[in-house]
Scaffold this active site. Structure first.
Site, PDB file in Angstrom:
ATOM      1  N   HIS A   1      45.385  38.230  32.222  1.00  0.00           N
ATOM      2  CA  HIS A   1      44.250  37.485  32.776  1.00  0.00           C
ATOM      3  C   HIS A   1      43.085  37.626  31.784  1.00  0.00           C
ATOM      4  O   HIS A   1      42.045  38.191  32.105  1.00  0.00           O
ATOM      5  CB  HIS A   1      43.896  37.991  34.178  1.00  0.00           C
ATOM      6  CG  HIS A   1      43.056  37.048  34.991  1.00  0.00           C
ATOM      7  ND1 HIS A   1      43.363  36.694  36.295  1.00  0.00           N
ATOM      8  CD2 HIS A   1      41.921  36.383  34.701  1.00  0.00           C
ATOM      9  CE1 HIS A   1      42.430  35.867  36.768  1.00  0.00           C
ATOM     10  NE2 HIS A   1      41.531  35.666  35.813  1.00  0.00           N
TER      11      HIS A   1
ATOM     12  N   ASN B   1      46.001  27.821  41.010  1.00  0.00           N
ATOM     13  CA  ASN B   1      44.598  28.115  41.295  1.00  0.00           C
ATOM     14  C   ASN B   1      43.887  26.786  41.480  1.00  0.00           C
ATOM     15  O   ASN B   1      44.003  25.893  40.627  1.00  0.00           O
ATOM     16  CB  ASN B   1      43.934  28.848  40.126  1.00  0.00           C
ATOM     17  CG  ASN B   1      44.458  30.265  39.968  1.00  0.00           C
ATOM     18  OD1 ASN B   1      45.247  30.739  40.792  1.00  0.00           O
ATOM     19  ND2 ASN B   1      44.016  30.941  38.918  1.00  0.00           N
TER      20      ASN B   1
HETATM   21  C1  FCB Z   1      39.311  31.054  37.592  1.00  0.00           C
HETATM   22  C2  FCB Z   1      39.650  32.413  37.021  1.00  0.00           C
HETATM   23  C3  FCB Z   1      39.070  33.573  37.775  1.00  0.00           C
HETATM   24  C4  FCB Z   1      37.687  33.265  38.299  1.00  0.00           C
HETATM   25  C5  FCB Z   1      37.636  31.942  39.008  1.00  0.00           C
HETATM   26  C6  FCB Z   1      36.311  31.576  39.598  1.00  0.00           C
HETATM   27  O1  FCB Z   1      39.317  30.108  36.587  1.00  0.00           O
HETATM   28  O2  FCB Z   1      41.043  32.586  36.985  1.00  0.00           O
HETATM   29  O3  FCB Z   1      39.127  34.688  36.950  1.00  0.00           O
HETATM   30  O4  FCB Z   1      36.765  33.365  37.304  1.00  0.00           O
HETATM   31  O5  FCB Z   1      38.059  30.927  38.155  1.00  0.00           O
END
Ligand code: FCB
Length: 443
Positions: free
Chosen positions: A122, A291
């Site tokens: 990450h 996500n």
């Molecule tokens: C995503 C990321 C995470 C966080 C959110 C708001 O892009 O994976 O780490 O910053 O956005």
């Protein structure tokens, strides 16, 4: 009345990432990551802030896990800091203190009846690898494969679910094209090299996982988007196709065995593929992580580098300026369901930034966040009824944390953090989750 009704085995989780929450940047044998170095560059991060202390989760994970469990969460998605496990980046020297930290974290989760969902990458690349060219070099993909092997060997018995990479798009484009994220480079040629190497890194990690014979499933997390065309003019529809190819399909297609989208070549971009790469990248995975935060309409724009740009939305925006578009999640998950060959899907992040403050009674009334989550969960519940194989949802984030280039100004937590005292205060949205998880999600 709509009931947020979910299957009994639906996985309720909450997520964070190492650099954003751990702190203890100079402890436990950890080396510098690209984010440590980037945040020291004047002007790179809002207010010159960094992750040196962050939420101090390195020391407070017990308190945090107890609170997650109390709220009813069943899984914690965290990430493993490469600079803690192999501080030298690619020298194979494993740091026992780093391993011990994540073992303790996983054991604590299990002691609370929760599962450990670990993201291998990450974004906190060891700086020593960036010094050798970072994701523009094939070597970094190979080094990640070796790092993944170490993770499987050292933590394979305590991790319940593995995610190879978080949001390859941000790694490649924000890091190497737009320069807003570490390492802050602005070069499309380098970004396309990074695209391929991050995909390759994913494949090498999956290969190492299979070789280790682990039972815990492995997948990848994409911040895919299927942006809608702003109008039904032919040029806007074409623009949407380019956006989809460059922002989503360059990541999803190779992993799902479809190779790189043709449009990439037509746009004059060259991907540094070597023979055998596509086989490595397209190994079978066990689930897809998505996500989702927002979706923007796109339109043709002759002045933009790839002839498209995003257009304004009419929706409310969060503190990030991101429009609230639950329909985008529906479109996206339906599409992922259609290309994913029936693989289980998890929403591995979804959330809302807001200027939260604790009131004199010790409460945080984050009604807009609750509204956002409710709308997105309603989409999830509906899609499950329609047959989309959605198995879980992770709230981003468990706690307010270091929001990359925005520093600590953006609060995404369902739990408020007072950075001066490290005091955690559950916001109303945390209680909302508690009730939904417990089956009282009617509204
Ligand atoms: C995503 C990321 C995470 C966080 C959110 C708001 O892009 O994976 O780490 O910053 O956005």
């Amino acid at each position: 009345m709509h009931t947020l009704d979910f299957p009994k085995d639906f996985v309720w989780g909450t997520a964070t990432a190492s650099y954003q929450v751990e702190g203890a940047a100079h402890e436990g044998g950890r080396s510098d990551s690209i984010w440590d170095v980037f945040s020291r560059k004047p002007g790179a991060v809002y207010g010159g802030e960094n992750g040196d202390v962050a939420c101090d989760q390195y020391h407070r994970y017990k308190e945090d896990i107890a609170l997650m469990a109390e709220l009813g969460f069943k899984s914690y998605r965290f990430s493993i800091a490469w600079p803690r496990i192999i501080p030298g980046g690619d020298d194979g020297k494993v740091n026992p203190e780093g391993v011990a930290y994540y073992r303790a974290l996983c054991n604590e989760l299990h002691a609370h009846g929760m599962e450990a969902c670990a993201t291998i990458y990450h974004w906190d690349l060891p700086q020593s690898l960036e010094d050798k060219g970072g994701w523009t070099e094939r070597h970094t993909a190979e080094a990640l494969g070796e790092f993944a092997k170490v993770c499987f060997k050292e933590l394979g018995d305590v991790v319940d679910q593995w995610i190879t990479i978080n949001e390859p798009l941000c790694v490649a484009y924000l890091g190497y094209y737009q320069g807003e994220h570490a390492p802050g480079i602005k070069d499309i040629g380098k970004a396309i090299r990074a695209v391929h190497h991050i995909n390759l890194a994913h494949g090498l990690a999956v290969k190492a996982h299979r070789a280790a014979g682990l039972k815990a499933p492995i997948g990848i997390t994409w911040n895919a988007s299927m942006p809608r065309a702003a109008t039904d003019r032919e040029e806007d529809k074409q623009a949407a196709l380019i956006a989809r190819a460059l922002e989503t399909e360059v990541f999803t297609h190779p992993v799902l065995g479809k190779g790189y989208p043709e449009l990439v070549g037509k746009l004059g971009l060259s991907v540094p593929i070597q023979s055998g790469d596509l086989e490595i990248i397209s190994q079978k995975i066990d689930f897809i992580g998505i996500n989702y935060y927002n979706e923007n309409p796109v339109a043709a724009d002759p002045n933009a580098p790839f002839k498209y740009s995003t257009k304004p939305s009419w929706q409310d925006t969060s503190d990030m300026g991101w429009p609230v578009v639950p329909g985008g999640l529906a479109r996206l998950l339906t599409w992922v369901g259609s290309i994913g060959g029936g693989l289980p899907i998890y929403v591995t992040e979804n959330g809302y930034a807001r200027q939260d403050a604790v009131d004199p009674k010790g409460r945080v009334h984050d009604i807009e966040r609750i509204r956002y989550v409710r709308q997105h969960l309603a989409v999830c519940a509906d899609l499950i009824k329609q047959g989309v194989n959605l198995k879980g949802y992770y709230a981003w984030s468990f706690i307010d944390n270091f929001e990359w280039a925005w520093g600590y100004t953006k609060r995404f937590g369902i739990v408020h953090v007072d950075y001066a005292t490290q005091k955690r205060t559950p916001k109303d949205s945390a209680y909302f989750f508690r009730d939904v998880i417990a089956g009282f999600g009617e509204w």
